[in-house]
Write an enzyme that holds these catalytic residues in place. Structure first.
Site, PDB file in Angstrom:
ATOM      1  N   GLU A 166     -20.689  55.416 -27.152  1.00 58.55           N
ATOM      2  CA  GLU A 166     -19.500  54.741 -26.617  1.00 58.55           C
ATOM      3  C   GLU A 166     -19.872  53.752 -25.530  1.00 58.55           C
ATOM      4  O   GLU A 166     -20.918  53.862 -24.904  1.00 58.55           O
ATOM      5  CB  GLU A 166     -18.477  55.754 -26.091  1.00 58.55           C
ATOM      6  CG  GLU A 166     -19.025  56.892 -25.278  1.00 58.55           C
ATOM      7  CD  GLU A 166     -19.728  56.516 -24.010  1.00 58.55           C
ATOM      8  OE1 GLU A 166     -19.207  55.626 -23.294  1.00 58.55           O
ATOM      9  OE2 GLU A 166     -20.790  57.087 -23.713  1.00 58.55           O
ATOM     10  N   ILE A 208     -29.986  51.181 -26.410  1.00 59.93           N
ATOM     11  CA  ILE A 208     -29.782  51.861 -27.697  1.00 59.93           C
ATOM     12  C   ILE A 208     -30.436  51.093 -28.845  1.00 59.93           C
ATOM     13  O   ILE A 208     -30.921  51.716 -29.808  1.00 59.93           O
ATOM     14  CB  ILE A 208     -28.270  52.099 -27.960  1.00 59.93           C
ATOM     15  CG1 ILE A 208     -28.071  53.009 -29.165  1.00 59.93           C
ATOM     16  CG2 ILE A 208     -27.508  50.780 -28.133  1.00 59.93           C
ATOM     17  CD1 ILE A 208     -28.644  54.395 -29.012  1.00 59.93           C
ATOM     18  N   GLY A 254     -24.911  56.674 -21.687  1.00 67.31           N
ATOM     19  CA  GLY A 254     -23.972  56.468 -22.790  1.00 67.31           C
ATOM     20  C   GLY A 254     -24.619  55.651 -23.882  1.00 67.31           C
ATOM     21  O   GLY A 254     -25.841  55.719 -24.059  1.00 67.31           O
ATOM     22  N   GLU A 255     -23.804  54.884 -24.639  1.00 65.71           N
ATOM     23  CA  GLU A 255     -24.282  54.064 -25.767  1.00 65.71           C
ATOM     24  C   GLU A 255     -24.836  54.924 -26.899  1.00 65.71           C
ATOM     25  O   GLU A 255     -25.423  54.393 -27.845  1.00 65.71           O
ATOM     26  CB  GLU A 255     -25.421  53.105 -25.354  1.00 65.71           C
ATOM     27  CG  GLU A 255     -25.134  52.170 -24.235  1.00 65.71           C
ATOM     28  CD  GLU A 255     -26.340  51.252 -23.910  1.00 65.71           C
ATOM     29  OE1 GLU A 255     -27.386  51.355 -24.565  1.00 65.71           O
ATOM     30  OE2 GLU A 255     -26.187  50.434 -22.992  1.00 65.71           O
ATOM     31  N   GLY A 256     -24.728  56.251 -26.799  1.00 62.24           N
ATOM     32  CA  GLY A 256     -25.373  57.126 -27.785  1.00 62.24           C
ATOM     33  C   GLY A 256     -26.857  57.282 -27.555  1.00 62.24           C
ATOM     34  O   GLY A 256     -27.583  57.767 -28.435  1.00 62.24           O
TER      35      GLY A 256
END
Lengths: 320, 320
Positions: free
Chosen positions: A143, A85, A284-286
């Site tokens: 997240e 990210i 994830g992690e955006g």
């Protein structure tokens, strides 16, 4: 939605030096930004990926391929700039903030106990709203929480029904036995709920802190006129809680991508949402939301930066 | 492809702080960049959108909603920074160059005459190769030429068969009568060809200068190890000519998007190519390719910028 801003965008779009409709979804995105930011000329100046990090006791049930220690390690990796990210945010000039939701203190295993008590759940939702501080004009949900695809699956199973097996997937790469344990944990968690499925009670009892924070953030962003980009499977569980409270409560949210976590598409279908793209991602992690933010920034730039037929001296369509 | 560079990318990817495979197509893109640039650590430093602009005599047959004067006007709009592609390039820090292929001197109508003679076609292909000058490491194909969806349809019909009606679409927004005239022009153009369909002869006789330049550029990019991003319907016609010469001749090309020009999907199917996304776009100018270049830059940045499990002190998958 701000109908005035939408009308302004449509009027300007018709004058831009391109055939009508030829920018497809980029035009839809410009309208969506105007509708939910209330700005006649959509612009993304301060985009932010907010990563909510926490830990889940359900990991004790053997539902994940990675140990819970990874949560703290990844928070440090985000801070050091070494995660995926970080690179995506840098590529698109988007900010990144990590919110530590008691990473070192896991919530109880949802297979056995409620994840949060009421004051805790409410405080965590309120904490999520703080991501909007500082004049943010586009927010991407992210997240980090080993075990949280199990928690998300429990929320989907509680809200949308079906069998636990339909909602669990490989997550970060669990094996067949782990997949069975995931389904078992989801079944046990939802079995603790009564037949009534109040969305906030589902969130509190079989959810997790990052999901509570993101649900609070989605609601606050609507009130503060900040458009939201939802990422993948876990962030969609937060969106599902808001959707269960009010089906129109996600109109200010853009769904970035179809996760390769198998049940994500089913969850989106339940809410009637179509993601922008499908790149087979499941990190994830955006990460998917941040990629979509790059597209959203380009869409805003085309709308607000292009010349009109008139100013550029370009001939319009014959008979127009 | 450079198998050594691909192996280096795979080895590094396995060590990055993420579950294996979780970045989906971003991982494929990093490998593709390595394979065709020959660089162990893929990087996009100097991306360029090359727009080839020209004029087509087939516009006389009433096949377009816009007048041919728009070609010169849009070249000026590109120079002034007012077109959609200018905004997208600025968003992703990609260069933009416009190549004027005798915009004020249309090729003859392909419904009646060959578009180019042999020396002219060869010279135009060679001219297209010049877009690679100056250390470009990623090239996006773009074009501007009122009437060129008709020309592209003629190339697809000549190479892939079927009926003219299957290959023509609304282009910039032609009406039902115009659509019939488009099909008629395509039928007449391809009827002039004999049963033998030498790809370069198809290009020369029923093509156009921008398509010849892009076909030359695709071939040159392969030799100079510059990965190529193909845009929509018209740029795919240039790719189809190269594909007809050598089905593996497009392995260094990424297909950016599925155009909303209806026959684009059919053309891609004939070549076995899958586009990265579908945003319902049909503008040309390299607009879809430039959006894809933004994604490609982010993919390269994740691969080359991320920390490894080892350096970041992040625990690997259990049992790994």
């Amino acid at each position: 939605p701000d109908e005035g801003a939408v009308a302004a965008v449509r009027a300007r779009d018709a004058q831009l030096t391109k055939p009508a409709g030829s920018l497809g979804k980029l035009e839809d995105i410009a309208e969506w930004l105007a509708a939910w930011s209330g700005k006649d000329t959509p612009k993304v100046g301060r985009g932010l990926v907010a990563i909510f990090a926490t830990s889940h006791g359900v990991v004790e049930e053997g539902v994940s391929a990675f140990p819970a220690a990874v949560n703290r390690q990844m928070v440090e990796n985000f801070a050091a700039g070494g995660a995926a990210i970080n690179q995506i945010c840098r590529s698109f000039d988007i900010g990144l903030k990590v919110f530590d939701l008691a990473v070192d203190l896991p919530t109880p295993s949802i297979a056995r106990e409620d994840a949060m008590d009421e004051p805790n759940c409410a405080a965590t939702m309120a904490y999520g709203m703080e991501a909007l501080a500082g004049g943010i004009d586009l927010i991407c949900l992210g997240e980090m929480g080993i075990g949280n695809t199990t928690v998300a699956a429990a929320i989907f199973h509680a809200l949308f029904g079906g069998e636990p097996e339909e909602w669990v997937g490989r997550g970060t790469g669990v094996d067949d036995e782990g997949l069975k344990r995931k389904a078992g944990a989801v079944r046990a968690a939802v079995a603790r709920l009564g037949p009534e499925r109040d969305p906030l009670e589902v969130l509190r009892r079989v959810g997790g802190r990052e999901i509570a924070a993101m649900a609070g953030l989605i609601i606050a962003a609507r009130l503060q006129r900040v458009p939201v980009i939802v990422d993948g499977f876990v962030t969609t569980a937060a969106a599902a809680v808001v959707h269960a409270m009010d089906p129109e409560g996600l109109d200010h949210c853009l769904f970035a991508h179809l996760s390769s976590e198998a049940a994500h598409g089913r969850a989106l279908q339940h809410m009637g949402k179509t993601p922008l793209f499908d790149f087979g991602m499941r990190l994830g992690e955006g990460s998917g939301a941040a990629l979509a933010a790059g597209i959203v920034k380009a869409a805003a730039a085309t709308h607000s930066g292009m010349a009109t037929f008139d100013t550029a001296g370009v001939s319009e369509k014959s008979g127009a």
